[in-house]
Design an enzyme around this catalytic site. Structure first.
Site, short mmCIF file in Angstrom:
data_model
loop_
_atom_site.label_atom_id
_atom_site.label_comp_id
_atom_site.label_asym_id
_atom_site.label_seq_id
_atom_site.Cartn_x
_atom_site.Cartn_y
_atom_site.Cartn_z
N SER A 145 -1.49 -0.41 0.29
CA SER A 145 -0.15 -0.30 0.88
C SER A 145 0.77 -1.37 0.30
O SER A 145 1.98 -1.17 0.19
CB SER A 145 -0.22 -0.44 2.40
N ASP A 165 -4.13 -1.40 -9.27
CA ASP A 165 -3.35 -0.75 -8.21
C ASP A 165 -1.97 -0.34 -8.68
O ASP A 165 -1.53 0.79 -8.44
CB ASP A 165 -3.23 -1.70 -7.01
N GLU A 170 2.33 -10.35 -7.39
CA GLU A 170 1.11 -10.36 -6.58
C GLU A 170 0.32 -11.66 -6.80
O GLU A 170 -0.12 -12.30 -5.86
CB GLU A 170 0.26 -9.13 -6.96
#
Ligand code: ADP
Ligand code: MG
Length: 385
Positions: free
Chosen positions: A130, A175, A163
């Site tokens: 998510s 991802d 990230e």
């Protein structure tokens, strides 16, 4: 859970927080990894696909340097100042849009202040990423709004920097590559060494199959430490074996490697080496025979993660065992491990029975009721409005 490009909720959230309409709405999906776990930071191969569950962001550029954020998940309005944005200055979910704005600016983009509303159907913390869905939706939108010529390849780098350096999670590129580069009916064959991507047909529905996600809804407390220690074991293995990364070791080298490594490091290395080869075999099988042939590879992947890499847990093992016993062609845990989700490839006509078996098995074991839903390969990040 809704799929597709319904913008009603995010537009409503935007209007009630900021008034009026946004400059645009962008969507980016979550992902499941079909096969290839803990291979990305070993410069190996992975085969994720983008799913229909997605984050949507409505964004409007501001004349000043403020960033204002709201999510339909609640938490109220969050405000950031673009000029003082640096790692550690944002908390909560603001680290994702804040991190992307910061990383774009690090890459030379002239990022303006903006108002942003978020709505997401990707379940949080289930191993379906998510967080990357948010980052990729924001990155795609902001890159377009700044007028900078950022290609998909650049956005993979930007979201990885966000990230790693802003959020502080030492993740690879799996991802965001799936979320940015996915395509309906295809899996994303990713070479994590040169970051190249090939789309491989994965039309499960066309083969009479579906991919069932069993979200265990558990996250074991050693997840973070477990991830870090697996990375360290892989680095140690590569160092002792004298290779740049475990990608450079093949299963033919394993007998010799066993004599050079301590038993635990050897098992960690064996997982990565055999998993890379399973990804390649899965791609070959998909191309030659379609999805119905990949079940045994999924099973072998799970066994390797359970026994060699030791990142499974009782809930994931039960999900895999019960789906398989009830007719799945193959099943494996997906994502980082220690909780999160498993996937099972099942004939469509066995789906009801598989769902019932999983729910009954979890109840019998005294585990939390899992969330069950099917996913199919969907398009990557794109503009909706
Ligand atoms: P995963 O990416 O596997 O779902 P993470 O822990 O990496 O799990 O990311 C989950 C975090 O993403 C949440 O703690 C929250 O900060 C953020 N998040 C995800 N979806 C939303 C949402 N709809 N609204 C606000 N924050 C969200
Ligand atoms: Mg995440």
């Amino acid at each position: 859970m809704s799929a597709g490009g319904d913008t009603t909720r995010v537009l409503d959230a935007f209007a009630s927080a900021f008034g009026g309409t946004p400059d645009g709405v962008w969507q980016a999906p979550g992902r499941v990894n079909l096969i290839g776990e803990h291979t990305d930071y070993n410069e190996g191969f992975a085969l994720p696909f983008a799913i229909g569950l997605a984050a949507r962001v409505a964004v409007r550029v501001r004349a000043d340097r403020a960033v204002r954020l709201v999510s339909t998940h609640g938490g109220g309005l969050i405000e950031l100042d673009l000029d003082s944005l640096s790692p550690g200055t944002a908390t909560g979910w603001a680290v994702y849009p804040g991190g992307v704005a910061w990383a774009l600016a690090c890459d030379g983009a002239d990022v303006p202040g903006f108002d942003l509303a978020l709505e997401s159907t990707v379940p949080v913390g289930s191993g379906l990423s998510s967080s990357h869905a948010i980052e990729c939706a924001v990155a795609t939108g902001l890159a377009e709004l700044t007028g900078a010529s950022f290609g998909v390849h650049d956005l993979v780098r930007v979201t990885q920097r966000a990230e790693n350096s802003f959020v502080g999670a030492p993740t690879g590129i799996l991802d965001q590559s799936a979320s940015l580069r996915g395509a309906a009916g295809h899996a994303v064959f990713l070479d994590c060494r040169d970051q190249s991507v090939e789309l491989v047909p994965f039309d499960a529905a066309g083969a009479g199959l579906s991919v069932l996600v069993v979200d265990t809804t558990v996250s074991h407390s050693h997840a973070e430490g477990g991830y870090a220690s697996r990375r360290r074991a892989c680095e140690l293995g590569a160092e002792v074996l004298g290779v740049e990364a475990l990608r450079d070791v093949s299963s033919a080298d394993l007998a010799e490697a066993q004599g050079l490594l301590d038993p635990l490091t050897f098992r960690r290395v064996r997982h990565v080496v055999t998993e890379d080869e399973r990804v390649l075999a899965t791609v070959e099988t998909l191309r030659a025979a379609g999805p119905s042939g990949i079940g045994p590879l999924l099973d072998a992947s799970h066994a390797s993660m359970r026994d060699d890499f030791e990142i499974s847990c009782p809930e994931l093992d039960l999900a895999v065992e019960t789906t398989r016993a009830a007719g799945a062609l193959g099943a494996r845990m997906t994502g980082g491990g220690f909780g999160g989700s498993a996937i099972a490839l099942i004939p469509v006509d066995a789906e009801t029975g598989v769902r019932e078996a999983v729910l009954a098995g979890f109840a019998r074991a005294g585990f939390r009721t899992p969330d069950l839903f099917t996913v199919s390969p969907s398009n990557g990040a794109h503009r909706l409005i």
